[in-house]
Design a protein around this motif. Structure first.
Motif, mmCIF file in Angstrom:
data_model
loop_
_atom_site.group_PDB
_atom_site.id
_atom_site.type_symbol
_atom_site.label_atom_id
_atom_site.label_comp_id
_atom_site.label_asym_id
_atom_site.label_seq_id
_atom_site.Cartn_x
_atom_site.Cartn_y
_atom_site.Cartn_z
ATOM 1 N N ALA A 125 -7.212 49.552 -35.681
ATOM 2 C CA ALA A 125 -6.524 50.189 -36.807
ATOM 3 C C ALA A 125 -5.544 49.244 -37.501
ATOM 4 C CB ALA A 125 -5.792 51.440 -36.329
ATOM 5 N N ALA A 126 -4.793 48.468 -36.719
ATOM 6 C CA ALA A 126 -3.789 47.588 -37.325
ATOM 7 C C ALA A 126 -4.355 46.220 -37.688
ATOM 8 C CB ALA A 126 -2.595 47.424 -36.389
ATOM 9 N N GLY A 127 -5.531 45.894 -37.170
ATOM 10 C CA GLY A 127 -6.175 44.642 -37.524
ATOM 11 C C GLY A 127 -5.586 43.406 -36.859
ATOM 12 N N LEU A 128 -4.889 43.599 -35.753
ATOM 13 C CA LEU A 128 -4.324 42.447 -35.053
ATOM 14 C C LEU A 128 -5.390 41.778 -34.195
ATOM 15 C CD1 LEU A 128 -0.883 43.931 -33.928
ATOM 16 C CD2 LEU A 128 -1.369 42.509 -35.911
ATOM 17 N N SER A 129 -5.191 40.509 -33.917
ATOM 18 C CA SER A 129 -6.131 39.768 -33.080
ATOM 19 C C SER A 129 -5.918 40.148 -31.616
ATOM 20 C CB SER A 129 -5.921 38.262 -33.249
ATOM 21 O OG SER A 129 -4.692 37.876 -32.660
ATOM 22 N N TYR A 130 -6.875 39.747 -30.771
ATOM 23 C CA TYR A 130 -6.726 39.981 -29.334
ATOM 24 C C TYR A 130 -5.466 39.284 -28.822
ATOM 25 C CZ TYR A 130 -11.628 41.553 -29.232
ATOM 26 O OH TYR A 130 -12.801 42.221 -29.432
ATOM 27 N N GLU A 131 -5.223 38.080 -29.298
ATOM 28 C CA GLU A 131 -4.070 37.308 -28.853
ATOM 29 C C GLU A 131 -2.770 37.989 -29.245
ATOM 30 O OE1 GLU A 131 -6.723 36.032 -30.526
ATOM 31 O OE2 GLU A 131 -7.629 34.861 -28.905
ATOM 32 N N GLU A 132 -2.695 38.470 -30.478
ATOM 33 C CA GLU A 132 -1.489 39.159 -30.943
ATOM 34 C C GLU A 132 -1.271 40.452 -30.163
ATOM 35 O OE1 GLU A 132 -1.711 37.633 -35.585
ATOM 36 O OE2 GLU A 132 -2.827 39.420 -34.950
ATOM 37 N N THR A 133 -2.362 41.183 -29.932
ATOM 38 C CA THR A 133 -2.272 42.423 -29.171
ATOM 39 C C THR A 133 -1.817 42.144 -27.746
ATOM 40 O OG1 THR A 133 -3.961 43.457 -30.552
ATOM 41 C CG2 THR A 133 -3.586 44.437 -28.380
ATOM 42 N N ALA A 134 -2.338 41.091 -27.143
ATOM 43 C CA ALA A 134 -1.934 40.722 -25.780
ATOM 44 C C ALA A 134 -0.439 40.402 -25.731
ATOM 45 C CB ALA A 134 -2.758 39.533 -25.298
ATOM 46 N N ALA A 135 0.046 39.708 -26.744
ATOM 47 C CA ALA A 135 1.476 39.367 -26.777
ATOM 48 C C ALA A 135 2.328 40.629 -26.911
ATOM 49 C CB ALA A 135 1.767 38.399 -27.921
ATOM 50 N N ILE A 136 1.904 41.551 -27.757
ATOM 51 C CA ILE A 136 2.645 42.797 -27.958
ATOM 52 C C ILE A 136 2.647 43.633 -26.680
ATOM 53 C CG2 ILE A 136 2.604 45.018 -29.171
ATOM 54 C CD1 ILE A 136 1.552 43.401 -31.626
ATOM 55 N N CYS A 137 1.484 43.726 -26.035
ATOM 56 C CA CYS A 137 1.341 44.561 -24.834
ATOM 57 C C CYS A 137 1.773 43.837 -23.563
ATOM 58 C CB CYS A 137 -0.104 45.028 -24.698
ATOM 59 S SG CYS A 137 -0.632 46.106 -26.039
ATOM 60 N N LYS A 138 2.116 42.570 -23.700
ATOM 61 C CA LYS A 138 2.551 41.758 -22.553
ATOM 62 C C LYS A 138 1.504 41.746 -21.444
ATOM 63 C CE LYS A 138 7.350 42.296 -23.608
ATOM 64 N NZ LYS A 138 8.187 43.384 -23.922
ATOM 65 N N CYS A 139 0.278 41.385 -21.841
ATOM 66 C CA CYS A 139 -0.819 41.262 -20.877
ATOM 67 C C CYS A 139 -1.716 40.110 -21.326
ATOM 68 C CB CYS A 139 -1.605 42.565 -20.767
ATOM 69 S SG CYS A 139 -2.498 43.034 -22.265
ATOM 70 N N ALA A 140 -2.707 39.792 -20.512
ATOM 71 C CA ALA A 140 -3.628 38.699 -20.828
ATOM 72 C C ALA A 140 -4.625 39.123 -21.903
ATOM 73 C CB ALA A 140 -4.377 38.280 -19.563
ATOM 74 N N VAL A 141 -5.145 38.139 -22.633
ATOM 75 C CA VAL A 141 -6.152 38.403 -23.669
ATOM 76 C C VAL A 141 -7.370 39.073 -23.053
ATOM 77 C CG1 VAL A 141 -7.704 37.340 -25.358
ATOM 78 C CG2 VAL A 141 -5.357 36.536 -25.151
ATOM 79 N N GLY A 142 -7.785 38.623 -21.876
ATOM 80 C CA GLY A 142 -8.917 39.233 -21.195
ATOM 81 C C GLY A 142 -8.692 40.696 -20.874
ATOM 82 N N THR A 143 -7.453 41.054 -20.575
ATOM 83 C CA THR A 143 -7.128 42.451 -20.307
ATOM 84 C C THR A 143 -7.292 43.279 -21.572
ATOM 85 O OG1 THR A 143 -5.568 41.779 -18.581
ATOM 86 C CG2 THR A 143 -5.316 43.999 -19.469
ATOM 87 N N VAL A 144 -6.849 42.742 -22.710
ATOM 88 C CA VAL A 144 -7.027 43.448 -23.986
ATOM 89 C C VAL A 144 -8.514 43.653 -24.258
ATOM 90 C CG1 VAL A 144 -6.753 43.276 -26.508
ATOM 91 C CG2 VAL A 144 -4.856 42.649 -24.987
ATOM 92 N N LYS A 145 -9.307 42.607 -24.079
ATOM 93 C CA LYS A 145 -10.750 42.712 -24.322
ATOM 94 C C LYS A 145 -11.378 43.753 -23.408
ATOM 95 C CE LYS A 145 -11.394 38.000 -26.019
ATOM 96 N NZ LYS A 145 -12.025 36.704 -25.776
ATOM 97 N N SER A 146 -10.975 43.788 -22.153
ATOM 98 C CA SER A 146 -11.571 44.763 -21.239
ATOM 99 C C SER A 146 -11.131 46.181 -21.583
ATOM 100 C CB SER A 146 -11.228 44.433 -19.777
ATOM 101 O OG SER A 146 -9.871 44.678 -19.514
ATOM 102 N N ARG A 147 -9.948 46.335 -22.116
ATOM 103 C CA ARG A 147 -9.481 47.670 -22.511
ATOM 104 C C ARG A 147 -10.250 48.190 -23.716
ATOM 105 N NH1 ARG A 147 -2.930 46.834 -21.765
ATOM 106 N NH2 ARG A 147 -3.004 46.823 -19.491
ATOM 107 N N LEU A 148 -10.708 47.268 -24.551
ATOM 108 C CA LEU A 148 -11.467 47.687 -25.730
ATOM 109 C C LEU A 148 -12.894 47.982 -25.334
ATOM 110 C CD1 LEU A 148 -10.066 45.246 -28.393
ATOM 111 C CD2 LEU A 148 -9.647 47.689 -28.211
#
Length: 148
Positions: A125-148
């Motif tokens: 919805a917000a159009g942020l990258s995986y890296e930006e989302t990981a920084a916001i959520c304070k987790c690894a990029v791989g964790t963001v990808k697995s959550r999606l």
């Protein structure tokens, strides 16, 4: 940060995305508006801490998310200290859902964990990258990808 747009102009451009994310977090329009207002005030007061060349939108989302978490903790603490529950309603569903599709999307999001919903909203919805989302959520990029 774009040289032709001022910091304040970029803040204004980010408002719709900030409001959408705040509404997602709080579930209430008034509470979301208060959260966005506090985010903008904090961003303006910390303007000198923003690093030009980085993503302002991601920085604002981080401020908003941290503010929401702090408010949630404060309210929970007040509840534990006996503040009336009616004053602490953390979220309330909207009274009128404009369409069946929106209702189905809301129901599907409600069945997801908070972490999965947050990743989905920030990326899709917000159009942020995986890296930006990981920084916001304070987790690894791989964790963001697995959550999606």
């Amino acid at each position: 940060m774009n040289d032709t747009a001022s910091f304040e102009d970029l803040l204004v451009q980010a408002l719709p995305s900030l409001r959408a994310f705040a509404r997602f977090l709080t579930g209430r329009r008034e509470q979301a508006d208060d959260l966005v207002n506090e985010t903008i005030l904090r961003a303006l007061s910390a303007k000198d801490q923003f690093q030009p060349g980085t993503n302002l939108k991601a920085w604002l989302f981080t401020i908003l998310r941290n503010q929401h978490i702090n408010e949630f903790r404060r309210r929970r603490m007040n509840l534990e200290q006996g503040e009336p529950a009616a004053e602490l309603a953390l979220s309330a569903p909207p009274g009128q859902i404009p369409s069946v599709e929106l209702g189905e999307v809301r129901a599907a999001l409600a069945r997801m964990s908070r972490q999965h919903r947050e990743a989905l909203v920030l990326v899709a919805a917000a159009g942020l990258s995986y890296e930006e989302t990981a920084a916001i959520c304070k987790c690894a990029v791989g964790t963001v990808k697995s959550r999606l």
